[in-house]
Design an enzyme around this catalytic site. Structure first.
Site, PDB file in Angstrom:
ATOM      1  N   CYS A 132     -13.581  31.062  22.434  1.00 47.07           N
ATOM      2  CA  CYS A 132     -14.939  31.668  21.984  1.00 47.07           C
ATOM      3  C   CYS A 132     -16.129  31.260  22.746  1.00 47.07           C
ATOM      4  CB  CYS A 132     -14.997  31.065  20.469  1.00 47.07           C
ATOM      5  SG  CYS A 132     -16.464  31.661  19.643  1.00 47.07           S
ATOM      6  N   CYS A 135     -18.990  30.290  20.798  1.00 38.22           N
ATOM      7  CA  CYS A 135     -19.225  29.151  20.154  1.00 38.22           C
ATOM      8  C   CYS A 135     -19.420  27.989  21.306  1.00 38.22           C
ATOM      9  CB  CYS A 135     -17.771  28.566  19.588  1.00 38.22           C
ATOM     10  SG  CYS A 135     -17.217  30.111  18.416  1.00 38.22           S
ATOM     11  N   ASP A 136     -18.608  28.228  22.334  1.00 35.52           N
ATOM     12  CA  ASP A 136     -18.658  26.912  23.298  1.00 35.52           C
ATOM     13  C   ASP A 136     -19.258  27.387  24.837  1.00 35.52           C
ATOM     14  OD1 ASP A 136     -16.931  25.605  21.616  1.00 35.52           O
ATOM     15  OD2 ASP A 136     -15.211  26.659  22.195  1.00 35.52           O
TER      16      ASP A 136
HETATM   17  C1  LIG Z   1     -12.181  25.813  17.776  1.00 33.82           C
HETATM   18  C2  LIG Z   1     -13.004  26.612  17.269  1.00 33.82           C
HETATM   19  C3  LIG Z   1     -14.500  26.550  17.493  1.00 33.82           C
HETATM   20  C4  LIG Z   1     -15.012  27.481  16.588  1.00 33.82           C
HETATM   21  N1  LIG Z   1     -16.688  27.110  16.944  1.00 33.82           N
HETATM   22  C5  LIG Z   1     -17.734  27.915  16.300  1.00 33.82           C
HETATM   23  C6  LIG Z   1     -18.978  27.815  16.370  1.00 33.82           C
HETATM   24  O1  LIG Z   1     -19.271  26.715  17.056  1.00 33.82           O
HETATM   25  N2  LIG Z   1     -19.808  28.488  15.627  1.00 33.82           N
HETATM   26  C7  LIG Z   1     -19.375  29.354  14.625  1.00 33.82           C
HETATM   27  O2  LIG Z   1     -20.260  30.032  14.009  1.00 33.82           O
HETATM   28  N3  LIG Z   1     -18.192  29.909  14.657  1.00 33.82           N
HETATM   29  C8  LIG Z   1     -17.081  29.101  15.331  1.00 33.82           C
HETATM   30  N4  LIG Z   1     -15.768  29.362  15.331  1.00 33.82           N
HETATM   31  C9  LIG Z   1     -15.387  30.588  14.665  1.00 33.82           C
HETATM   32  C10 LIG Z   1     -15.170  30.140  13.221  1.00 33.82           C
HETATM   33  O3  LIG Z   1     -14.528  29.111  12.944  1.00 33.82           O
HETATM   34  C11 LIG Z   1     -14.646  31.654  12.428  1.00 33.82           C
HETATM   35  O4  LIG Z   1     -15.499  32.774  12.967  1.00 33.82           O
HETATM   36  C12 LIG Z   1     -14.707  31.251  10.805  1.00 33.82           C
HETATM   37  O5  LIG Z   1     -14.115  30.057  10.358  1.00 33.82           O
HETATM   38  C13 LIG Z   1     -14.152  32.566  10.371  1.00 33.82           C
HETATM   39  O6  LIG Z   1     -14.074  32.260   8.815  1.00 33.82           O
HETATM   40  P1  LIG Z   1     -13.022  33.269   7.919  1.00 33.82           P
HETATM   41  O7  LIG Z   1     -13.370  32.436   6.400  1.00 33.82           O
HETATM   42  O8  LIG Z   1     -13.177  34.614   8.130  1.00 33.82           O
HETATM   43  O9  LIG Z   1     -11.673  32.703   8.186  1.00 33.82           O
HETATM   44  P2  LIG Z   1     -11.145  31.155   8.525  1.00 33.82           P
HETATM   45  O10 LIG Z   1     -12.050  30.238   8.797  1.00 33.82           O
HETATM   46  O11 LIG Z   1     -10.021  31.426   9.504  1.00 33.82           O
HETATM   47  O12 LIG Z   1     -10.451  30.679   7.139  1.00 33.82           O
HETATM   48  C14 LIG Z   1      -9.130  31.275   6.934  1.00 33.82           C
HETATM   49  C15 LIG Z   1      -8.732  30.662   5.742  1.00 33.82           C
HETATM   50  O13 LIG Z   1      -7.568  31.296   5.294  1.00 33.82           O
HETATM   51  C16 LIG Z   1      -6.401  30.662   4.878  1.00 33.82           C
HETATM   52  N5  LIG Z   1      -5.202  31.347   4.837  1.00 33.82           N
HETATM   53  C17 LIG Z   1      -4.873  32.020   5.679  1.00 33.82           C
HETATM   54  N6  LIG Z   1      -3.602  32.742   5.221  1.00 33.82           N
HETATM   55  C18 LIG Z   1      -3.708  32.433   3.671  1.00 33.82           C
HETATM   56  C19 LIG Z   1      -2.581  32.523   2.943  1.00 33.82           C
HETATM   57  N7  LIG Z   1      -1.748  33.635   3.018  1.00 33.82           N
HETATM   58  N8  LIG Z   1      -2.803  31.963   1.513  1.00 33.82           N
HETATM   59  C20 LIG Z   1      -3.850  31.185   1.495  1.00 33.82           C
HETATM   60  N9  LIG Z   1      -4.563  30.679   2.444  1.00 33.82           N
HETATM   61  C21 LIG Z   1      -4.658  31.453   3.683  1.00 33.82           C
HETATM   62  C22 LIG Z   1      -6.426  29.366   5.897  1.00 33.82           C
HETATM   63  O14 LIG Z   1      -5.596  28.350   5.844  1.00 33.82           O
HETATM   64  C23 LIG Z   1      -7.876  29.374   6.261  1.00 33.82           C
HETATM   65  O15 LIG Z   1      -8.265  28.227   5.638  1.00 33.82           O
HETATM   66  C24 LIG Z   1     -14.726  28.554  15.974  1.00 33.82           C
HETATM   67  C25 LIG Z   1     -13.411  28.803  15.893  1.00 33.82           C
HETATM   68  C26 LIG Z   1     -12.645  27.663  16.371  1.00 33.82           C
HETATM   69  C27 LIG Z   1     -11.125  27.879  15.975  1.00 33.82           C
END
Ligand SMILES: Cc1cc2nc3c(=O)[nH]c(=O)nc-3n(C[C@H](O)[C@H](O)[C@H](O)COP(=O)(O)OP(=O)(O)OC[C@H]3O[C@@H](n4cnc5c(N)ncnc54)[C@H](O)[C@@H]3O)c2cc1C
Length: 307
Positions: A132, A135-136
Site C-alpha cells: 500500500c 499507507c506506507d
Molecule cells: C498492513 C496494512 C497497513 C495499512 N495501512 C493503512 C493506513 O496507514 N491507512 C489506511 O487508511 N489504510 C491502511 N490499510 C488499508 C486498510 O486497512 C483497509 O483499507 C481497511 O481496513 C478496509 O476496511 P474493510 O472494513 O473494508 O475491510 P477489512 O478491514 O479487511 O475487514 C474485513 C473483516 O471481515 C472479516 N471477514 C472476512 N470474511 C468474513 C466472513 N466470511 N465472515 C465473517 N467475517 C469475515 C475479516 O476477518 C475482517 O476483520 C492498511 C492495510 C494493511 C493490511
C-alpha cells in the site's frame, strides 16, 4: 429475524454498525470471524486518519472504534459466514452450524493483497515490504524504493510514489505492461521512474532493522542487486467475495471483472437489501477513512429505506 446483518468487522462494518444502531435500527448484528478490527489491526502504524494526530499501531487505533461502535446496541457474533442467499424479501446467512435470517445485509469482508511468492517477502512484510503506497509511501520520503508488478495498480502506485520518494524502480517480469496505455505513457515519461524489465526476482534481503534491497536475474542469468529500503508489491488483490456465490459459482449480485462488488453511490448492490462497503466494493480507495465512509453511507440508506 435480524433487521440488519453486517458481515465483517473492519472499519466499514464497525462504522455501519455504529450508524445503524445510533440511527434507530433495533436488531443489528455484526458477524466477524475473529476479533473486530479488520486489516488495519495488523499494521504497525497508522498516521493518515484525520483527527487522530498521534501515530498509533493499527491495533491501538481500532481499540477506540471497538468501544465506541458497540455503545448503541450493536452486537457481535464471532461467526464466519459461509454463504449469503436471497429468500423472498430477506436473506439467509449460513454458518458452520446454523442459518440466520436477515432483512438487510451489509457485506464488508474486505480484500487481501496477493503475495508474489518471493523469497524474503513474508519475512520482511511490514518491515520494508508493503502492499500500500498510500499507507506506507511516506516512510520513504526522499529515499529510493522499488515497485514490483506490471498492471494498472503497480503503475499507478509507482506514479504516486514519485511524489514522495527520490527515485522509483519499477520491476516487472515482462517487457510490456498490462495497464492502460495512458498510464504506461505517464510512467515512461516520468523522470523519477527507472524501468527494470524482463527480470525474475530472486530475493528480498535485509537484516533485523528491515529491508536492505532486492536481488534479480535478467534473461542471461546475470544477477544484480538493488539497494532500497522499501519494496512495494502489487501483483493483484483477492476480493473476499466467496460468500456471495451461488452453488453454481455465479454471484447473487453484480461484480466487475476483478470480482469487486458493483455498488451505486449509496453502496446498494444490484440485489435489493444487499449492500457492499469498503475494500470489497468496486473502485474502493482501500483506506480506513473510505471504508468507514462507505459503512456510514450504507447504514443511512438502510435507515432511509425502512420508512
Ligand atoms: C498492513 C496494512 C497497513 C495499512 N495501512 C493503512 C493506513 O496507514 N491507512 C489506511 O487508511 N489504510 C491502511 N490499510 C488499508 C486498510 O486497512 C483497509 O483499507 C481497511 O481496513 C478496509 O476496511 P474493510 O472494513 O473494508 O475491510 P477489512 O478491514 O479487511 O475487514 C474485513 C473483516 O471481515 C472479516 N471477514 C472476512 N470474511 C468474513 C466472513 N466470511 N465472515 C465473517 N467475517 C469475515 C475479516 O476477518 C475482517 O476483520 C492498511 C492495510 C494493511 C493490511
Amino acid at each position: 429475524m435480524i433487521d440488519l446483518a453486517i458481515i465483517g468487522g473492519g472499519p466499514a462494518g464497525l462504522s455501519a454498525g455504529l450508524y445503524a444502531t445510533r440511527g434507530g435500527i433495533k436488531n443489528v448484528v455484526l458477524f466477524e470471524k475473529g476479533l473486530p478490527g479488520g486489516a488495519i489491526a495488523s499494521s504497525s502504524e497508522i498516521e493518515n486518519y484525520p483527527g487522530v494526530e498521534e501515530v498509533k499501531s493499527g491495533m491501538e487505533f481500532m481499540d477506540t472504534w471497538n468501544r465506541q461502535c458497540f455503545r448503541f446496541g450493536l452486537t457481535h457474533q464471532m461467526e464466519e459466514i459461509l454463504n449469503v442467499s436471497k429468500k423472498d424479501d430477506s436473506f439467509v446467512l449460513k454458518t458452520y452450524n446454523k442459518e440466520i435470517e436477515a432483512k438487510n445485509v451489509i457485506v464488508c469482508t474486505g480484500s487481501i493483497p496477493k503475495r508474489a511468492g518471493i523469497k524474503g517477502e513474508d519475512k520482511f512484510y511490514g518491515r520494508g515490504v508493503s502492499n500500500c503506497a498510500t499507507c506506507d509511501g511516506f516512510f520513504y520520503k526522499d529515499k529510493e524504493v522499488a515497485v514490483i508488478g506490471g498492471g494498472d495498480t503497480a503503475l499507478e502506485e509507482a506514479l504516486y510514489l514519485t511524489n514522495i520518494a527520490s527515485k522509483v524502480y519499477l520491476i516487472h517480469r515482462r517487457d510490456d505492461f498490462r495497464a492502460a496505455p495512458s498510464t504506461v505513457e505517464k510512467v515512461k515519461n516520468n523522470k523519477k521512474i527507472e524501468l527494470i524489465l524482463s527480470v525474475t526476482i530472486e530475493e528480498i534481503f535485509g537484516d533485523q532493522s528491515g529491508v536492505n534491497g532486492i536481488k534479480y536475474k535478467d534473461k542471461n542469468d546475470n544477477i544484480s542487486t538493488l539497494n532500497v529500503p522499501g519494496i512495494f508489491v502489487f501483483v493483484g488483490m483477492s476480493v473476499n467475495h466467496d460468500i456471495l456465490k451461488n452453488d453454481n459459482g455465479s454471484f447473487i449480485c453484480e461484480v466487475n471483472k476483478k470480482g469487486e462488488v458493483k455498488v451505486d453511490l449509496k453502496m446498494k448492490t444490484s440485489l435489493k437489501g444487499l449492500y457492499a462497503c469498503g475494500d470489497i466494493r468496486e473502485d474502493a480507495s482501500r483506506q480506513v477513512i473510505c471504508a468507514a465512509g462507505d459503512g456510514a453511507t450504507a447504514s443511512i440508506e438502510v435507515i432511509n429505506s425502512s420508512h
